[in-house]
Design an enzyme around this catalytic site. Sequence first.
Site, PDB file in Angstrom:
ATOM      1  N   TYR A  33       0.831  -1.203   0.000  1.00  0.00           N
ATOM      2  CA  TYR A  33       0.000   0.000   0.000  1.00  0.00           C
ATOM      3  C   TYR A  33       0.868   1.255   0.000  1.00  0.00           C
ATOM      4  CZ  TYR A  33      -3.429   3.516   1.099  1.00  0.00           C
ATOM      5  OH  TYR A  33      -4.213   4.658   1.041  1.00  0.00           O
ATOM      6  N   PRO A  86       0.836  14.413   3.427  1.00  0.00           N
ATOM      7  CA  PRO A  86      -0.330  13.889   4.151  1.00  0.00           C
ATOM      8  C   PRO A  86      -0.572  12.420   3.837  1.00  0.00           C
ATOM      9  CG  PRO A  86      -1.070  15.139   2.253  1.00  0.00           C
ATOM     10  CD  PRO A  86       0.427  15.281   2.305  1.00  0.00           C
ATOM     11  N   GLN A 137      -4.942  18.429   5.386  1.00  0.00           N
ATOM     12  CA  GLN A 137      -5.272  18.002   4.028  1.00  0.00           C
ATOM     13  C   GLN A 137      -6.709  17.502   3.992  1.00  0.00           C
ATOM     14  OE1 GLN A 137      -5.587  14.405   3.385  1.00  0.00           O
ATOM     15  NE2 GLN A 137      -6.179  14.679   1.253  1.00  0.00           N
ATOM     16  N   TYR A 139      -9.582  15.633   1.977  1.00  0.00           N
ATOM     17  CA  TYR A 139     -10.296  14.895   0.948  1.00  0.00           C
ATOM     18  C   TYR A 139     -11.742  15.350   1.083  1.00  0.00           C
ATOM     19  CZ  TYR A 139      -6.568  11.515  -0.073  1.00  0.00           C
ATOM     20  OH  TYR A 139      -5.405  10.923  -0.477  1.00  0.00           O
ATOM     21  N   THR A 165      -6.849  18.273  -1.649  1.00  0.00           N
ATOM     22  CA  THR A 165      -6.384  17.341  -2.668  1.00  0.00           C
ATOM     23  C   THR A 165      -7.402  17.300  -3.805  1.00  0.00           C
ATOM     24  OG1 THR A 165      -5.115  16.007  -1.113  1.00  0.00           O
ATOM     25  CG2 THR A 165      -5.800  14.936  -3.148  1.00  0.00           C
ATOM     26  N   LYS A 247      -3.619  20.651  -4.009  1.00  0.00           N
ATOM     27  CA  LYS A 247      -2.622  19.598  -4.195  1.00  0.00           C
ATOM     28  C   LYS A 247      -3.064  18.643  -5.305  1.00  0.00           C
ATOM     29  CE  LYS A 247      -0.249  15.844  -1.720  1.00  0.00           C
ATOM     30  NZ  LYS A 247      -0.721  14.709  -2.531  1.00  0.00           N
ATOM     31  N   HIS A 271       0.390  12.703  -7.101  1.00  0.00           N
ATOM     32  CA  HIS A 271       0.012  11.800  -6.002  1.00  0.00           C
ATOM     33  C   HIS A 271       1.024  10.655  -5.866  1.00  0.00           C
ATOM     34  CE1 HIS A 271      -3.729  11.514  -3.454  1.00  0.00           C
ATOM     35  NE2 HIS A 271      -3.081  10.435  -3.054  1.00  0.00           N
ATOM     36  N   ARG A 274       0.250   7.393  -7.662  1.00  0.00           N
ATOM     37  CA  ARG A 274      -0.751   6.489  -7.094  1.00  0.00           C
ATOM     38  C   ARG A 274      -2.154   6.687  -7.676  1.00  0.00           C
ATOM     39  NH1 ARG A 274       0.085   3.768  -2.731  1.00  0.00           N
ATOM     40  NH2 ARG A 274      -1.913   4.209  -1.740  1.00  0.00           N
ATOM     41  N   GLY A 304       8.649  11.859  -5.815  1.00  0.00           N
ATOM     42  CA  GLY A 304       9.920  11.362  -6.313  1.00  0.00           C
ATOM     43  C   GLY A 304      11.158  11.799  -5.571  1.00  0.00           C
ATOM     44  N   ILE A 305      11.054  12.739  -4.646  1.00  0.00           N
ATOM     45  CA  ILE A 305      12.252  13.209  -3.947  1.00  0.00           C
ATOM     46  C   ILE A 305      12.784  12.123  -3.031  1.00  0.00           C
ATOM     47  CG2 ILE A 305      13.042  14.763  -2.109  1.00  0.00           C
ATOM     48  CD1 ILE A 305      11.428  16.953  -3.434  1.00  0.00           C
TER      49      ILE A 305
END
Length: 377
Positions: A33, A86, A137, A139, A165, A247, A271, A274, A304-305
Amino acid sequence: MTAPVSADDRPIIRIEDWEALAEQTLPKGAFDYVHSGAGAEETLRKNERAFQQWDLLPKILTNVENVNLGINLLNRQLPTPLLLAPVGFQTVVHPEGELASARSAAGLGIPYITSTVSSFSLEDISAVMENVPRYFQLYWPNDEEVAASFVTRAEAAGYDAIVLTVDTALLGWREKDLQNRYFPMQTGAGTANFVTDPVFQQKYNPSGLLTQEELTAEIKKILLNQSLTWEKIAWLRQQTSLPILLKGIIHTEDGKKAVAYGADGIIVSNHGGRQLDGVRSSLNALPFISKEIQGEIPILFDSGIRRGPDILKAIALGADAVIIGRPYVYGLTLGQAGVTAVLTNLLHDLETSLALTGTASLSDIDGSLIARTGNSQ
């Protein structure tokens, strides 16, 4: 702090080793996950590989005796350009979950972004952040009264901004989670903000007698909102005086719309690969968006950092601050100490990398520090 060590008694430094530790420690469903992406994971791989398409161009014989990583973001002076993403459901990684991550962030002066699907309430998480900024954050639930209640609670609890988001009208096609038949909320994780919300309880559990399984089913019914549009930003603005950041911006036109609709900042993000597989990497989207709106509102970046030079590249391409996710969650396998170790290593790497570019202050980073691989200076 004593650095966590591996099985052969060496300090765990490389993010790949933290990832391996998480894979060895966590149940398969929980690890997949955190680790996996949508579809064939093309975008997940792109996010990391995109950094290899850009070269840093260091300058020599400059005074870097005193390196300054500080930035100003949303009228707050911060000691570093890092924020913690988040990430929800963190108790599937460690029993202390978001509280451990938030305590670690607070100890280092790093802002923490609390997920709607945290396993501890937004109030409990805020309480451990001391005077360090924290963002909530959202949703956006498919119930405006619950959405408004979340935002009101966040403002009352001392949060400094709302992070909406906008790339999750529904969950992406996450093949590994489907194969594992795994969704963290089934374990009871990620429900705290709902079960502590007076509006949710009044509307969906008025008797107070629902089981955990029944509560989870009610939450899932309203968790995401497929009818959300730009016009709702004005409604959200009416609910709060806090800054609003969007975001999930990848398209340049959406960056411009965010400014036009009054957002206080954006987060360039896919994301972490994802959601929609096959989209552009966040890093390669960043310079196009930055070219259009830099200086109008803050631009944050995620996806990606993994190391210090990655942060320098993102800032050189127009980011004002950066957000990390998976790396600190891998560290969370060992609780707060693991998160702190990951973040401390990353900051040392950033400080070293900045000095080696010949730059003493992060605020001096600009496009002259970077070039596409293979391009002439």
